[in-house]
Design a protein around this motif. Sequence first.
Motif, PDB file in Angstrom:
ATOM      1  N   ILE A  35       0.858  -1.186   0.000  1.00  0.00           N
ATOM      2  CA  ILE A  35       0.000   0.000   0.000  1.00  0.00           C
ATOM      3  C   ILE A  35       0.890   1.230   0.000  1.00  0.00           C
ATOM      4  N   ALA A  36       0.588   2.144  -0.910  1.00  0.00           N
ATOM      5  CA  ALA A  36       1.312   3.412  -0.989  1.00  0.00           C
ATOM      6  C   ALA A  36       0.317   4.545  -0.773  1.00  0.00           C
ATOM      7  N   ILE A  37       0.529   5.309   0.281  1.00  0.00           N
ATOM      8  CA  ILE A  37      -0.317   6.470   0.542  1.00  0.00           C
ATOM      9  C   ILE A  37       0.404   7.684  -0.025  1.00  0.00           C
ATOM     10  N   CYS A  38      -0.200   8.275  -1.048  1.00  0.00           N
ATOM     11  CA  CYS A  38       0.405   9.401  -1.764  1.00  0.00           C
ATOM     12  C   CYS A  38      -0.210  10.702  -1.260  1.00  0.00           C
ATOM     13  N   PHE A  39       0.604  11.547  -0.676  1.00  0.00           N
ATOM     14  CA  PHE A  39       0.145  12.849  -0.212  1.00  0.00           C
ATOM     15  C   PHE A  39       0.362  13.853  -1.335  1.00  0.00           C
ATOM     16  N   VAL A  40      -0.740  14.426  -1.804  1.00  0.00           N
ATOM     17  CA  VAL A  40      -0.690  15.332  -2.948  1.00  0.00           C
ATOM     18  C   VAL A  40      -1.219  16.703  -2.551  1.00  0.00           C
ATOM     19  N   SER A  41      -0.769  17.687  -3.306  1.00  0.00           N
ATOM     20  CA  SER A  41      -1.236  19.050  -3.100  1.00  0.00           C
ATOM     21  C   SER A  41      -1.505  19.676  -4.460  1.00  0.00           C
ATOM     22  N   PRO A  42      -2.779  19.910  -4.778  1.00  0.00           N
ATOM     23  CA  PRO A  42      -3.092  20.590  -6.040  1.00  0.00           C
ATOM     24  C   PRO A  42      -2.629  22.042  -5.953  1.00  0.00           C
ATOM     25  N   LEU A  43      -1.753  22.428  -6.859  1.00  0.00           N
ATOM     26  CA  LEU A  43      -1.219  23.786  -6.837  1.00  0.00           C
ATOM     27  C   LEU A  43      -2.083  24.750  -7.628  1.00  0.00           C
ATOM     28  N   SER A  44      -2.902  24.219  -8.502  1.00  0.00           N
ATOM     29  CA  SER A  44      -3.846  25.056  -9.239  1.00  0.00           C
ATOM     30  C   SER A  44      -5.108  24.235  -9.442  1.00  0.00           C
ATOM     31  N   THR A  45      -6.229  24.880  -9.311  1.00  0.00           N
ATOM     32  CA  THR A  45      -7.494  24.176  -9.533  1.00  0.00           C
ATOM     33  C   THR A  45      -8.237  24.860 -10.667  1.00  0.00           C
ATOM     34  N   VAL A  46      -8.942  24.058 -11.428  1.00  0.00           N
ATOM     35  CA  VAL A  46      -9.737  24.574 -12.540  1.00  0.00           C
ATOM     36  C   VAL A  46     -11.192  24.194 -12.305  1.00  0.00           C
ATOM     37  N   HIS A  47     -12.061  24.849 -12.997  1.00  0.00           N
ATOM     38  CA  HIS A  47     -13.497  24.569 -12.914  1.00  0.00           C
ATOM     39  C   HIS A  47     -14.024  24.741 -11.487  1.00  0.00           C
ATOM     40  N   ASN A  48     -13.385  25.602 -10.694  1.00  0.00           N
ATOM     41  CA  ASN A  48     -13.799  25.857  -9.312  1.00  0.00           C
ATOM     42  C   ASN A  48     -13.890  24.577  -8.487  1.00  0.00           C
ATOM     43  N   ALA A  49     -13.018  23.644  -8.763  1.00  0.00           N
ATOM     44  CA  ALA A  49     -13.008  22.374  -8.031  1.00  0.00           C
ATOM     45  C   ALA A  49     -12.282  22.557  -6.706  1.00  0.00           C
ATOM     46  N   SER A  50     -12.777  21.887  -5.697  1.00  0.00           N
ATOM     47  CA  SER A  50     -12.098  21.944  -4.409  1.00  0.00           C
ATOM     48  C   SER A  50     -10.921  20.979  -4.414  1.00  0.00           C
ATOM     49  N   ARG A  51     -10.050  21.154  -3.455  1.00  0.00           N
ATOM     50  CA  ARG A  51      -8.892  20.265  -3.347  1.00  0.00           C
ATOM     51  C   ARG A  51      -9.343  18.838  -3.055  1.00  0.00           C
ATOM     52  N   ALA A  52     -10.410  18.688  -2.287  1.00  0.00           N
ATOM     53  CA  ALA A  52     -10.933  17.355  -1.982  1.00  0.00           C
ATOM     54  C   ALA A  52     -11.462  16.678  -3.244  1.00  0.00           C
ATOM     55  N   ASP A  53     -12.054  17.457  -4.154  1.00  0.00           N
ATOM     56  CA  ASP A  53     -12.538  16.891  -5.418  1.00  0.00           C
ATOM     57  C   ASP A  53     -11.380  16.337  -6.240  1.00  0.00           C
ATOM     58  N   VAL A  54     -10.254  17.026  -6.198  1.00  0.00           N
ATOM     59  CA  VAL A  54      -9.073  16.577  -6.940  1.00  0.00           C
ATOM     60  C   VAL A  54      -8.575  15.251  -6.373  1.00  0.00           C
ATOM     61  N   VAL A  55      -8.522  15.150  -5.048  1.00  0.00           N
ATOM     62  CA  VAL A  55      -8.070  13.908  -4.413  1.00  0.00           C
ATOM     63  C   VAL A  55      -9.043  12.770  -4.722  1.00  0.00           C
ATOM     64  N   ASN A  56     -10.333  13.055  -4.707  1.00  0.00           N
ATOM     65  CA  ASN A  56     -11.324  12.026  -5.046  1.00  0.00           C
ATOM     66  C   ASN A  56     -11.154  11.557  -6.488  1.00  0.00           C
ATOM     67  N   ALA A  57     -10.873  12.482  -7.390  1.00  0.00           N
ATOM     68  CA  ALA A  57     -10.659  12.107  -8.789  1.00  0.00           C
ATOM     69  C   ALA A  57      -9.408  11.243  -8.933  1.00  0.00           C
ATOM     70  N   LEU A  58      -8.355  11.579  -8.202  1.00  0.00           N
ATOM     71  CA  LEU A  58      -7.137  10.764  -8.253  1.00  0.00           C
ATOM     72  C   LEU A  58      -7.399   9.363  -7.705  1.00  0.00           C
ATOM     73  N   ASN A  59      -8.159   9.271  -6.626  1.00  0.00           N
ATOM     74  CA  ASN A  59      -8.489   7.952  -6.080  1.00  0.00           C
ATOM     75  C   ASN A  59      -9.336   7.145  -7.054  1.00  0.00           C
ATOM     76  N   LYS A  60     -10.176   7.831  -7.810  1.00  0.00           N
ATOM     77  CA  LYS A  60     -10.996   7.153  -8.818  1.00  0.00           C
ATOM     78  C   LYS A  60     -10.119   6.550  -9.915  1.00  0.00           C
ATOM     79  N   HIS A  61      -9.023   7.219 -10.236  1.00  0.00           N
ATOM     80  CA  HIS A  61      -8.122   6.764 -11.301  1.00  0.00           C
ATOM     81  C   HIS A  61      -6.896   6.022 -10.762  1.00  0.00           C
ATOM     82  N   SER A  62      -6.925   5.626  -9.499  1.00  0.00           N
ATOM     83  CA  SER A  62      -5.732   5.033  -8.888  1.00  0.00           C
ATOM     84  C   SER A  62      -5.329   3.712  -9.548  1.00  0.00           C
ATOM     85  N   ARG A  63      -6.285   2.926 -10.004  1.00  0.00           N
ATOM     86  CA  ARG A  63      -5.932   1.653 -10.663  1.00  0.00           C
ATOM     87  C   ARG A  63      -5.228   1.905 -11.996  1.00  0.00           C
ATOM     88  N   PHE A  64      -5.685   2.908 -12.723  1.00  0.00           N
ATOM     89  CA  PHE A  64      -5.031   3.251 -13.983  1.00  0.00           C
ATOM     90  C   PHE A  64      -3.607   3.745 -13.723  1.00  0.00           C
TER      91      PHE A  64
END
Length: 135
Positions: free
Chosen positions: A53-82
């Motif tokens: 298990i690898a826990i990746c700590f990420v920090s979005p430095l820029s957000t688009v479409h008024n997305a929250s930082r939590a939305d970015v992390v959720n999207a990354l978790n959605k694509h984690s298998r890819f």
Amino acid sequence: MKNAEPSQRQLRVGEQVRHAVAHILQQGILLDNLLKNMVISVVEVRMSPDLKIAICFVSPLSTVHNASRADVVNALNKHSRFIRGEISHSLRQMKYMPELRFRLDNSFDNFSKIDALLRSPEVARDLHHNDKVGD
């Protein structure tokens, strides 16, 4: 054993995974409108003792479409298998590819809070007062 320091192997593999994940995110090959054209910093990767298990700590430095930082992390978790499949090409030496879990890194926020506290007039006054007492 929960609070044990990570082994040298965990640190080394974590750094290799961090580089591989950062490279994938930099290429922009994720087909997600939320993550497209976004700069994401992979701050740290913590490996489990068995390296599965690898826990990746990420920090979005820029957000688009008024997305929250939590939305970015959720999207990354959605694509984690890819992402896991993509990093397997650069981490061929590993027996098992670790499961990727993305978490939001708040260290930059903590640094800015500490910096603001150190620059506050109260702290500056106390530091100035201590300098005069020492003379």
